[in-house]
Design an enzyme around this catalytic site. Structure first.
Site, mmCIF file in Angstrom:
data_model
loop_
_atom_site.group_PDB
_atom_site.id
_atom_site.type_symbol
_atom_site.label_atom_id
_atom_site.label_comp_id
_atom_site.label_asym_id
_atom_site.label_seq_id
_atom_site.Cartn_x
_atom_site.Cartn_y
_atom_site.Cartn_z
ATOM 1 N N GLU A 199 -13.012 25.044 26.245
ATOM 2 C CA GLU A 199 -13.890 24.066 27.293
ATOM 3 C C GLU A 199 -15.281 23.926 27.011
ATOM 4 O O GLU A 199 -15.868 24.834 26.401
ATOM 5 C CB GLU A 199 -13.166 24.359 28.573
ATOM 6 C CG GLU A 199 -13.835 25.744 28.939
ATOM 7 C CD GLU A 199 -12.861 26.302 30.400
ATOM 8 O OE1 GLU A 199 -12.217 25.368 30.884
ATOM 9 O OE2 GLU A 199 -12.992 27.495 30.557
ATOM 10 N N ARG A 254 -4.183 26.665 44.028
ATOM 11 C CA ARG A 254 -4.872 27.508 43.003
ATOM 12 C C ARG A 254 -5.777 28.575 43.430
ATOM 13 O O ARG A 254 -5.910 29.562 42.926
ATOM 14 C CB ARG A 254 -5.858 26.537 42.189
ATOM 15 C CG ARG A 254 -6.309 27.212 40.715
ATOM 16 C CD ARG A 254 -7.163 25.920 39.948
ATOM 17 N NE ARG A 254 -8.190 25.482 40.595
ATOM 18 C CZ ARG A 254 -9.086 24.753 39.838
ATOM 19 N NH1 ARG A 254 -8.870 24.656 38.384
ATOM 20 N NH2 ARG A 254 -10.126 24.356 40.520
ATOM 21 N N LYS A 312 -9.905 31.418 38.988
ATOM 22 C CA LYS A 312 -11.595 30.866 39.358
ATOM 23 C C LYS A 312 -12.201 31.788 39.911
ATOM 24 O O LYS A 312 -12.503 31.696 41.081
ATOM 25 C CB LYS A 312 -11.223 29.483 39.749
ATOM 26 C CG LYS A 312 -12.395 28.568 39.612
ATOM 27 C CD LYS A 312 -12.066 27.279 40.338
ATOM 28 C CE LYS A 312 -13.349 26.207 40.220
ATOM 29 N NZ LYS A 312 -13.981 25.846 38.709
#
Length: 292
Positions: A185, A53, A152
């Site tokens: 979220e 990721r 991210k």
């Protein structure tokens, strides 16, 4: 406190030594990426997933990480090893590197790598037994076509504004909606609902980070014949659920017992959550790369 910090080629073991250059674009502009990683029982949990990721995030923001995946894995393992702990939290960051006061990334000669390894306890143990009180915040999740949440990045101001709202309302966490009003979220965790023994969670395309713990929980559920649905969900989907819980590398799995002051079901952590948490704990005993 046991602490190990890697500063772009140098190891230090105190907060006072753990300094970054003020011209680093990660500091100046949030120009970089990161991973939050857990180690349990001498194993770094799902490390390869985190590294994959990280490199996907880097590709998404045109950032070329200066070491191979194998070298990065070795650095993370060494950071955990140097703490002397069996269980720890690892924060891995890659910034654009040192540049000037302009935003042009071409002025940054080389990306910088920072790794922090230490202990962590985001919530006291009684919150896992009693559950969290969460609220729906007015700060909307940034649209995926504006800043892709799949990357991210170090730019967490959107989440922080949501957290500030939750703090002001005396809540443990804040649920963030997207521009269309669907639940995405929480400010730092993915969210799940349980209804009639089945799991439901918002889909990636609604603007969420595809969490590693989220992924593991869906895997575990399916292994135990618990149906999992990724679908659009509104706040009422969670208010009418039998159970609600959050997932994240830092929080692991933690139950939600109220939303906007209204109880979820009977206002107590549910049995599906408790079982999933036990299965997750078992998974952490063997699913990882040893550093000891």
């Amino acid at each position: 406190m046991a602490l190990s910090v890697y500063l772009d080629g140098k190891w230090v073991s105190s907060r006072e030594e753990a300094l970054v250059p003020v011209f680093d674009h990660g500091l100046l502009y949030g120009d970089g990426i990161f991973e939050g990683i857990r180690a349990y029982n001498g194993l770094v949990f799902r490390l390869e997933d985190h590294i994959d990721r990280l490199y996907n995030s880097a590709k998404g923001i045109s950032l070329e990480i200066p070491v191979s995946k194998k070298e990065m894995i070795d650095l993370v393992l060494e950071s955990a090893r140097r703490t002397g702990l069996d269980d720890c939290y690892i924060r891995l960051l890659v910034t654009r590197g040192v540049g000037d006061l302009g935003i042009d990334p071409r002025k940054c000669a080389k990306p910088s790598i920072y790794i922090i390894a230490t202990g962590i306890a985001l919530y006291p143990e009684d919150r896992y037994e009693k559950g969290l009180d969460v609220v729906v915040v007015s700060t909307r999740r940034v649209r995926p076509d504006m800043l892709n949440p799949m990357f991210k990045s170090l730019n967490y101001l959107n989440n922080i504004l949501g957290k500030i709202e939750a703090n002001r309302m005396g809540a443990d966490e804040g649920i963030m909606l997207n521009a269309e009003g669907y639940v995405t979220e929480c400010t730092a965790d993915n969210i799940f609902a349980v209804k009639n023994g089945e799991l439901y969670t918002p889909p990636v395309y609604h603007g969420i980070l595809e969490g590693i713990t989220r992924k593991v929980i869906m895997e575990i559920a399916r292994e135990h014949d618990i149906p999992v649905h990724e679908q659009g969900m509104v706040v009422q989907s969670f208010l009418s659920a039998d159970e609600v819980f959050l997932t994240g590398s830092g929080a692991e799995l933690i139950p939600v017992v109220t939303i906007d002051g209204k109880p979820v079901n009977d206002g107590k952590p549910g049995q599906v959550f408790k079982q999933l948490r036990e299965w997750f704990k078992e998974r952490t005993k063997y699913d990882g790369i040893p550093f000891k």
